[in-house]
Design a protein around this motif. Structure first.
Motif, PDB file in Angstrom:
ATOM      1  N   ALA A   1       3.358 -62.930 -66.882  1.00  0.00           N
ATOM      2  CA  ALA A   1       3.166 -61.573 -67.397  1.00  0.00           C
ATOM      3  C   ALA A   1       4.121 -60.565 -66.780  1.00  0.00           C
ATOM      4  O   ALA A   1       4.262 -59.458 -67.290  1.00  0.00           O
ATOM      5  CB  ALA A   1       1.730 -61.128 -67.156  1.00  0.00           C
ATOM      6  N   MET A   2       4.782 -60.930 -65.680  1.00  0.00           N
ATOM      7  CA  MET A   2       5.768 -60.044 -65.061  1.00  0.00           C
ATOM      8  C   MET A   2       7.187 -60.548 -65.269  1.00  0.00           C
ATOM      9  O   MET A   2       8.144 -59.950 -64.796  1.00  0.00           O
ATOM     10  CB  MET A   2       5.470 -59.899 -63.566  1.00  0.00           C
ATOM     11  CG  MET A   2       4.102 -59.289 -63.284  1.00  0.00           C
ATOM     12  SD  MET A   2       3.737 -59.133 -61.525  1.00  0.00           S
ATOM     13  CE  MET A   2       4.788 -57.741 -61.097  1.00  0.00           C
ATOM     14  N   GLY A   3       7.300 -61.689 -65.983  1.00  0.00           N
ATOM     15  CA  GLY A   3       8.626 -62.250 -66.222  1.00  0.00           C
ATOM     16  C   GLY A   3       9.155 -63.061 -65.064  1.00  0.00           C
ATOM     17  O   GLY A   3      10.359 -63.294 -64.958  1.00  0.00           O
ATOM     18  N   GLY A   4       8.269 -63.512 -64.176  1.00  0.00           N
ATOM     19  CA  GLY A   4       8.708 -64.231 -62.984  1.00  0.00           C
ATOM     20  C   GLY A   4       8.748 -65.736 -63.176  1.00  0.00           C
ATOM     21  O   GLY A   4       8.322 -66.270 -64.201  1.00  0.00           O
ATOM     22  N   GLN A   5       9.259 -66.418 -62.151  1.00  0.00           N
ATOM     23  CA  GLN A   5       9.273 -67.874 -62.115  1.00  0.00           C
ATOM     24  C   GLN A   5       8.287 -68.344 -61.051  1.00  0.00           C
ATOM     25  O   GLN A   5       8.476 -68.061 -59.861  1.00  0.00           O
ATOM     26  CB  GLN A   5      10.670 -68.404 -61.789  1.00  0.00           C
ATOM     27  CG  GLN A   5      10.740 -69.908 -61.560  1.00  0.00           C
ATOM     28  CD  GLN A   5      10.220 -70.707 -62.741  1.00  0.00           C
ATOM     29  OE1 GLN A   5      10.618 -70.460 -63.879  1.00  0.00           O
ATOM     30  NE2 GLN A   5       9.350 -71.667 -62.488  1.00  0.00           N
ATOM     31  N   PRO A   6       7.229 -69.070 -61.426  1.00  0.00           N
ATOM     32  CA  PRO A   6       6.307 -69.607 -60.421  1.00  0.00           C
ATOM     33  C   PRO A   6       7.021 -70.613 -59.522  1.00  0.00           C
ATOM     34  O   PRO A   6       7.801 -71.426 -59.989  1.00  0.00           O
ATOM     35  CB  PRO A   6       5.227 -70.289 -61.261  1.00  0.00           C
ATOM     36  CG  PRO A   6       5.364 -69.721 -62.632  1.00  0.00           C
ATOM     37  CD  PRO A   6       6.808 -69.396 -62.795  1.00  0.00           C
ATOM     38  N   LEU A   7       6.717 -70.552 -58.233  1.00  0.00           N
ATOM     39  CA  LEU A   7       7.347 -71.463 -57.283  1.00  0.00           C
ATOM     40  C   LEU A   7       6.318 -72.339 -56.574  1.00  0.00           C
ATOM     41  O   LEU A   7       6.437 -73.561 -56.572  1.00  0.00           O
ATOM     42  CB  LEU A   7       8.143 -70.666 -56.242  1.00  0.00           C
ATOM     43  CG  LEU A   7       9.314 -69.832 -56.760  1.00  0.00           C
ATOM     44  CD1 LEU A   7       9.935 -69.035 -55.612  1.00  0.00           C
ATOM     45  CD2 LEU A   7      10.351 -70.704 -57.430  1.00  0.00           C
ATOM     46  N   PHE A   8       5.317 -71.711 -55.965  1.00  0.00           N
ATOM     47  CA  PHE A   8       4.374 -72.437 -55.128  1.00  0.00           C
ATOM     48  C   PHE A   8       2.937 -72.101 -55.517  1.00  0.00           C
ATOM     49  O   PHE A   8       2.616 -70.942 -55.796  1.00  0.00           O
ATOM     50  CB  PHE A   8       4.586 -72.089 -53.645  1.00  0.00           C
ATOM     51  CG  PHE A   8       6.003 -72.280 -53.190  1.00  0.00           C
ATOM     52  CD1 PHE A   8       6.565 -73.541 -53.122  1.00  0.00           C
ATOM     53  CD2 PHE A   8       6.775 -71.186 -52.841  1.00  0.00           C
ATOM     54  CE1 PHE A   8       7.864 -73.713 -52.702  1.00  0.00           C
ATOM     55  CE2 PHE A   8       8.076 -71.351 -52.419  1.00  0.00           C
ATOM     56  CZ  PHE A   8       8.633 -72.626 -52.349  1.00  0.00           C
ATOM     57  N   MET A   9       2.087 -73.117 -55.496  1.00  0.00           N
ATOM     58  CA  MET A   9       0.675 -72.940 -55.807  1.00  0.00           C
ATOM     59  C   MET A   9      -0.151 -73.334 -54.592  1.00  0.00           C
ATOM     60  O   MET A   9       0.045 -74.404 -54.013  1.00  0.00           O
ATOM     61  CB  MET A   9       0.292 -73.812 -57.013  1.00  0.00           C
ATOM     62  CG  MET A   9      -1.139 -73.631 -57.476  1.00  0.00           C
ATOM     63  SD  MET A   9      -1.536 -74.754 -58.851  1.00  0.00           S
ATOM     64  CE  MET A   9      -0.441 -74.095 -60.107  1.00  0.00           C
ATOM     65  N   LEU A  10      -1.055 -72.451 -54.181  1.00  0.00           N
ATOM     66  CA  LEU A  10      -1.984 -72.709 -53.079  1.00  0.00           C
ATOM     67  C   LEU A  10      -3.382 -72.812 -53.658  1.00  0.00           C
ATOM     68  O   LEU A  10      -3.844 -71.903 -54.358  1.00  0.00           O
ATOM     69  CB  LEU A  10      -1.919 -71.584 -52.047  1.00  0.00           C
ATOM     70  CG  LEU A  10      -0.531 -71.302 -51.454  1.00  0.00           C
ATOM     71  CD1 LEU A  10      -0.575 -70.066 -50.581  1.00  0.00           C
ATOM     72  CD2 LEU A  10      -0.034 -72.498 -50.662  1.00  0.00           C
ATOM     73  N   ILE A  11      -4.064 -73.927 -53.374  1.00  0.00           N
ATOM     74  CA  ILE A  11      -5.357 -74.205 -53.997  1.00  0.00           C
ATOM     75  C   ILE A  11      -6.436 -74.323 -52.931  1.00  0.00           C
ATOM     76  O   ILE A  11      -6.325 -75.132 -52.005  1.00  0.00           O
ATOM     77  CB  ILE A  11      -5.305 -75.509 -54.806  1.00  0.00           C
ATOM     78  CG1 ILE A  11      -4.244 -75.405 -55.910  1.00  0.00           C
ATOM     79  CG2 ILE A  11      -6.674 -75.825 -55.414  1.00  0.00           C
ATOM     80  CD1 ILE A  11      -3.949 -76.724 -56.585  1.00  0.00           C
ATOM     81  N   THR A  12      -7.467 -73.509 -53.050  1.00  0.00           N
ATOM     82  CA  THR A  12      -8.675 -73.661 -52.242  1.00  0.00           C
ATOM     83  C   THR A  12      -9.753 -74.249 -53.125  1.00  0.00           C
ATOM     84  O   THR A  12     -10.059 -73.708 -54.195  1.00  0.00           O
ATOM     85  CB  THR A  12      -9.125 -72.314 -51.667  1.00  0.00           C
ATOM     86  OG1 THR A  12      -8.126 -71.827 -50.766  1.00  0.00           O
ATOM     87  CG2 THR A  12     -10.432 -72.464 -50.912  1.00  0.00           C
ATOM     88  N   LEU A  13     -10.331 -75.368 -52.683  1.00  0.00           N
ATOM     89  CA  LEU A  13     -11.350 -76.062 -53.451  1.00  0.00           C
ATOM     90  C   LEU A  13     -12.573 -76.280 -52.564  1.00  0.00           C
ATOM     91  O   LEU A  13     -12.471 -76.864 -51.487  1.00  0.00           O
ATOM     92  CB  LEU A  13     -10.820 -77.404 -53.947  1.00  0.00           C
ATOM     93  CG  LEU A  13     -11.791 -78.280 -54.743  1.00  0.00           C
ATOM     94  CD1 LEU A  13     -12.143 -77.600 -56.068  1.00  0.00           C
ATOM     95  CD2 LEU A  13     -11.192 -79.660 -54.989  1.00  0.00           C
ATOM     96  N   ALA A  14     -13.725 -75.799 -53.011  1.00  0.00           N
ATOM     97  CA  ALA A  14     -14.987 -76.024 -52.305  1.00  0.00           C
ATOM     98  C   ALA A  14     -15.913 -76.819 -53.213  1.00  0.00           C
ATOM     99  O   ALA A  14     -16.120 -76.452 -54.375  1.00  0.00           O
ATOM    100  CB  ALA A  14     -15.633 -74.695 -51.920  1.00  0.00           C
ATOM    101  N   CYS A  15     -16.446 -77.926 -52.690  1.00  0.00           N
ATOM    102  CA  CYS A  15     -17.276 -78.828 -53.490  1.00  0.00           C
ATOM    103  C   CYS A  15     -18.563 -79.170 -52.750  1.00  0.00           C
ATOM    104  O   CYS A  15     -18.556 -79.280 -51.514  1.00  0.00           O
ATOM    105  CB  CYS A  15     -16.541 -80.144 -53.776  1.00  0.00           C
ATOM    106  SG  CYS A  15     -15.036 -79.979 -54.722  1.00  0.00           S
TER     107      CYS A  15
END
Length: 261
Positions: free
Chosen positions: A17-31
């Motif tokens: 939505a800002m015209g950027g390029q995604p680089l890194f994804m940080l995922i927090t998962l609680a199960c």
């Protein structure tokens, strides 16, 4: 897997939505402690596939126990292209409101799932939405594009964010809204108002933009040629009011609001 994909896609779409390029994804998962390993594996397959589709990688995060239900929190770090990015702030009175793709497909897909209908394209739009990364970069490079947001909570709601940020209003032309393809797949979907699905459905993750009125036709044509995806003018920004209206009429329904009961 679909839950993992969709959770990641919704976060990736904020970069688009800002015209950027995604680089890194940080995922927090609680199960919960009794969550099957296969469920976690499937979630991460969805996370990974969505990140790969957008040209990003999973760089880390955290995993912990939840006392109730599965909790997913995703942060995406992205980069502006050529030092150019577009905010939701910047629309001007007289600008045209335009949207990529066909709003309402995800909402129609949800109805198809709930009712057990055979509408595979619509169901895919709901379960595996495509964040418009390349499209956002293409649009953000143009000086004629003044503001942009992704379509997550319904066209009325998200267009309203553009109007609010600019301190002006929007008038949406109901007749200009793209019709949902695939609605002919079932009588139940044909009974639904396609305009309501487009205006209030949400979770399409298309792009909603404010652009210079004189550039609409050539820009829409070039966009369609480049991406094989429509860019449709659906309204106009105005200084006559400060809310979002449809055919000049104020609306009670506004799409999804996170903190409203």
């Amino acid at each position: 897997e679909a839950i993992g994909w969709k959770a990641a896609a919704s976060a990736l779409s904020d970069i688009a939505a800002m015209g950027g390029q995604p680089l890194f994804m940080l995922i927090t998962l609680a199960c919960p402690i009794d969550t099957p390993v296969a469920t976690v594996d499937a979630l991460y397959e969805g996370f990974r596939a969505a990140a790969e589709h957008a040209g990003a990688i999973i760089a880390g995060g955290d995993t912990t126990q939840s006392l109730s239900g599965i909790i997913i929190d995703i942060t995406v770090l992205g980069e502006a292209q050529n030092n150019r990015y577009v905010l939701r702030r910047g629309a001007q009175a007289g600008d045209v409101l335009a949207v990529t793709g066909c709003p309402g497909r995800s909402a129609a897909g949800l109805i198809a799932l709930q009712q057990g209908l055979d509408a595979p394209e619509l169901i895919a739009a709901h379960l595996h939405p495509l964040p418009r990364i390349s499209e956002g970069q293409w649009l953000a490079a143009l000086a004629e594009v003044h503001a942009m947001i992704d379509l997550s909570d319904g066209l009325l709601q998200d267009a309203g964010h553009l109007a609010e940020a600019a301190g002006i209003g929007i008038d949406i032309d109901a007749a200009a809204l793209p019709t949902v393809p695939g609605k002919r797949d079932s009588d139940s979907l044909q009974e639904r108002d396609p305009r309501a699905l487009a205006l209030c459905g949400g979770e399409d993750y298309e792009l909603v933009i404010a652009l210079d009125a004189d550039s609409v036709a050539p820009l829409a044509e070039a966009f369609a040629d480049h991406f094989n995806l429509p860019l449709t003018p659906v309204g106009r920004f105005t200084a006559e009011w400060t809310d979002v209206r449809v055919n000049g009429v104020p609306q009670d329904l506004r799409g999804y609001e996170h903190f409203r009961r």
